[in-house]
Design a protein around this motif. Sequence first.
Motif, PDB file in Angstrom:
ATOM      1  N   ILE A  29       2.312  35.918  81.860  1.00 40.06           N
ATOM      2  CA  ILE A  29       2.624  35.926  80.432  1.00 40.06           C
ATOM      3  C   ILE A  29       1.350  36.089  79.610  1.00 40.06           C
ATOM      4  O   ILE A  29       1.351  36.715  78.564  1.00 40.06           O
ATOM      5  N   LEU A  30       0.248  35.544  80.104  1.00 38.70           N
ATOM      6  CA  LEU A  30      -1.054  35.710  79.455  1.00 38.70           C
ATOM      7  C   LEU A  30      -1.394  37.194  79.352  1.00 38.70           C
ATOM      8  O   LEU A  30      -1.879  37.655  78.328  1.00 38.70           O
ATOM      9  N   GLU A  31      -1.117  37.924  80.420  1.00 36.92           N
ATOM     10  CA  GLU A  31      -1.417  39.362  80.434  1.00 36.92           C
ATOM     11  C   GLU A  31      -0.414  40.158  79.602  1.00 36.92           C
ATOM     12  O   GLU A  31      -0.714  41.248  79.150  1.00 36.92           O
ATOM     13  N   TYR A  32       0.771  39.614  79.384  1.00 34.29           N
ATOM     14  CA  TYR A  32       1.841  40.337  78.685  1.00 34.29           C
ATOM     15  C   TYR A  32       1.775  40.170  77.166  1.00 34.29           C
ATOM     16  O   TYR A  32       1.987  41.122  76.423  1.00 34.29           O
ATOM     17  N   LEU A  33       1.491  38.961  76.717  1.00 32.68           N
ATOM     18  CA  LEU A  33       1.457  38.693  75.275  1.00 32.68           C
ATOM     19  C   LEU A  33       0.021  38.583  74.768  1.00 32.68           C
ATOM     20  O   LEU A  33      -0.797  37.906  75.382  1.00 32.68           O
ATOM     21  N   PRO A  34      -0.278  39.210  73.648  1.00 32.48           N
ATOM     22  CA  PRO A  34      -1.648  39.149  73.127  1.00 32.48           C
ATOM     23  C   PRO A  34      -2.017  37.784  72.544  1.00 32.48           C
ATOM     24  O   PRO A  34      -3.193  37.454  72.461  1.00 32.48           O
ATOM     25  N   ASN A  35      -1.041  36.998  72.142  1.00 26.96           N
ATOM     26  CA  ASN A  35      -1.306  35.692  71.529  1.00 26.96           C
ATOM     27  C   ASN A  35      -1.013  34.579  72.526  1.00 26.96           C
ATOM     28  O   ASN A  35       0.023  33.932  72.479  1.00 26.96           O
ATOM     29  N   PHE A  36      -1.948  34.374  73.414  1.00 28.23           N
ATOM     30  CA  PHE A  36      -1.789  33.357  74.450  1.00 28.23           C
ATOM     31  C   PHE A  36      -2.725  32.201  74.162  1.00 28.23           C
ATOM     32  O   PHE A  36      -3.921  32.395  73.945  1.00 28.23           O
ATOM     33  N   VAL A  37      -2.183  30.985  74.155  1.00 25.12           N
ATOM     34  CA  VAL A  37      -2.956  29.778  73.895  1.00 25.12           C
ATOM     35  C   VAL A  37      -3.066  28.979  75.190  1.00 25.12           C
ATOM     36  O   VAL A  37      -2.059  28.668  75.820  1.00 25.12           O
ATOM     37  N   ALA A  38      -4.282  28.669  75.572  1.00 24.36           N
ATOM     38  CA  ALA A  38      -4.513  27.822  76.736  1.00 24.36           C
ATOM     39  C   ALA A  38      -4.550  26.374  76.282  1.00 24.36           C
ATOM     40  O   ALA A  38      -5.190  26.044  75.281  1.00 24.36           O
ATOM     41  N   MET A  39      -3.860  25.526  76.996  1.00 27.35           N
ATOM     42  CA  MET A  39      -3.901  24.103  76.703  1.00 27.35           C
ATOM     43  C   MET A  39      -5.257  23.556  77.126  1.00 27.35           C
ATOM     44  O   MET A  39      -5.925  24.125  77.984  1.00 27.35           O
ATOM     45  N   GLY A  40      -5.669  22.446  76.546  1.00 30.84           N
ATOM     46  CA  GLY A  40      -6.979  21.867  76.820  1.00 30.84           C
ATOM     47  C   GLY A  40      -7.226  21.529  78.270  1.00 30.84           C
ATOM     48  O   GLY A  40      -8.358  21.538  78.734  1.00 30.84           O
ATOM     49  N   ASN A  41      -6.173  21.246  79.018  1.00 32.94           N
ATOM     50  CA  ASN A  41      -6.301  20.910  80.430  1.00 32.94           C
ATOM     51  C   ASN A  41      -6.191  22.130  81.342  1.00 32.94           C
ATOM     52  O   ASN A  41      -6.135  21.988  82.556  1.00 32.94           O
ATOM     53  N   ALA A  42      -6.192  23.328  80.775  1.00 35.56           N
ATOM     54  CA  ALA A  42      -6.022  24.558  81.561  1.00 35.56           C
ATOM     55  C   ALA A  42      -7.199  24.809  82.495  1.00 35.56           C
ATOM     56  O   ALA A  42      -8.317  24.340  82.263  1.00 35.56           O
ATOM     57  N   LYS A  43      -6.932  25.566  83.534  1.00 30.86           N
ATOM     58  CA  LYS A  43      -7.967  25.987  84.467  1.00 30.86           C
ATOM     59  C   LYS A  43      -8.929  26.939  83.755  1.00 30.86           C
ATOM     60  O   LYS A  43      -8.582  27.592  82.778  1.00 30.86           O
ATOM     61  N   GLY A  44     -10.155  27.055  84.272  1.00 27.75           N
ATOM     62  CA  GLY A  44     -11.189  27.876  83.650  1.00 27.75           C
ATOM     63  C   GLY A  44     -10.796  29.310  83.410  1.00 27.75           C
ATOM     64  O   GLY A  44     -11.046  29.861  82.329  1.00 27.75           O
ATOM     65  N   ASP A  45     -10.162  29.976  84.396  1.00 24.41           N
ATOM     66  CA  ASP A  45      -9.771  31.376  84.231  1.00 24.41           C
ATOM     67  C   ASP A  45      -8.739  31.541  83.126  1.00 24.41           C
ATOM     68  O   ASP A  45      -8.755  32.528  82.396  1.00 24.41           O
ATOM     69  N   VAL A  46      -7.841  30.586  83.022  1.00 23.80           N
ATOM     70  CA  VAL A  46      -6.819  30.653  81.975  1.00 23.80           C
ATOM     71  C   VAL A  46      -7.487  30.483  80.610  1.00 23.80           C
ATOM     72  O   VAL A  46      -7.209  31.245  79.683  1.00 23.80           O
ATOM     73  N   LYS A  47      -8.378  29.525  80.485  1.00 22.76           N
ATOM     74  CA  LYS A  47      -9.089  29.320  79.216  1.00 22.76           C
ATOM     75  C   LYS A  47      -9.915  30.540  78.836  1.00 22.76           C
ATOM     76  O   LYS A  47      -9.949  30.938  77.667  1.00 22.76           O
ATOM     77  N   ASN A  48     -10.581  31.137  79.806  1.00 24.27           N
ATOM     78  CA  ASN A  48     -11.431  32.302  79.525  1.00 24.27           C
ATOM     79  C   ASN A  48     -10.635  33.512  79.076  1.00 24.27           C
ATOM     80  O   ASN A  48     -11.154  34.374  78.373  1.00 24.27           O
ATOM     81  N   SER A  49      -9.379  33.602  79.467  1.00 23.22           N
ATOM     82  CA  SER A  49      -8.551  34.760  79.128  1.00 23.22           C
ATOM     83  C   SER A  49      -7.706  34.544  77.881  1.00 23.22           C
ATOM     84  O   SER A  49      -7.107  35.490  77.381  1.00 23.22           O
ATOM     85  N   ALA A  50      -7.641  33.332  77.398  1.00 25.94           N
ATOM     86  CA  ALA A  50      -6.779  33.013  76.260  1.00 25.94           C
ATOM     87  C   ALA A  50      -7.409  33.440  74.941  1.00 25.94           C
ATOM     88  O   ALA A  50      -8.624  33.518  74.805  1.00 25.94           O
ATOM     89  N   LYS A  51      -6.555  33.691  73.970  1.00 25.54           N
ATOM     90  CA  LYS A  51      -7.022  34.005  72.622  1.00 25.54           C
ATOM     91  C   LYS A  51      -7.506  32.742  71.919  1.00 25.54           C
ATOM     92  O   LYS A  51      -8.396  32.786  71.079  1.00 25.54           O
ATOM     93  N   PHE A  52      -6.909  31.600  72.268  1.00 27.33           N
ATOM     94  CA  PHE A  52      -7.226  30.335  71.631  1.00 27.33           C
ATOM     95  C   PHE A  52      -7.088  29.229  72.670  1.00 27.33           C
ATOM     96  O   PHE A  52      -6.178  29.267  73.480  1.00 27.33           O
ATOM     97  N   VAL A  53      -7.990  28.275  72.647  1.00 24.93           N
ATOM     98  CA  VAL A  53      -7.883  27.099  73.509  1.00 24.93           C
ATOM     99  C   VAL A  53      -7.660  25.902  72.598  1.00 24.93           C
ATOM    100  O   VAL A  53      -8.416  25.677  71.655  1.00 24.93           O
ATOM    101  N   THR A  54      -6.601  25.162  72.877  1.00 25.99           N
ATOM    102  CA  THR A  54      -6.259  24.007  72.054  1.00 25.99           C
ATOM    103  C   THR A  54      -6.512  22.720  72.814  1.00 25.99           C
ATOM    104  O   THR A  54      -7.019  22.738  73.944  1.00 25.99           O
TER     105      THR A  54
END
Length: 72
Positions: A29-54
């Motif tokens: 879904i991260l690759e599919y939608l341009p507005n992807f938010v990583a949660m604060g507890n997300a893994k490093g790769d997910v955070k690095n690819s997200a538009k916003f980290v909360t």
Amino acid sequence: MGTQKVLDYYGLSKNEAIAFGDGCNDVSILEYLPNFVAMGNAKGDVKNSAKFVTKDIFNDGIYYVFKTLNII
């Protein structure tokens, strides 16, 4: 893809949707939608690819990003 079916049902474009995730299972879904938010507890790769980290969910992360983006 299920995400596109939901967007079609509500008549939304990819740019009007926001996805939240924290793990490798959310990468598609991260690759599919341009507005992807990583949660604060997300893994490093997910955070690095997200538009916003909360913040993490236990610290009102979804509320925080909605307030930050002036959605609420």
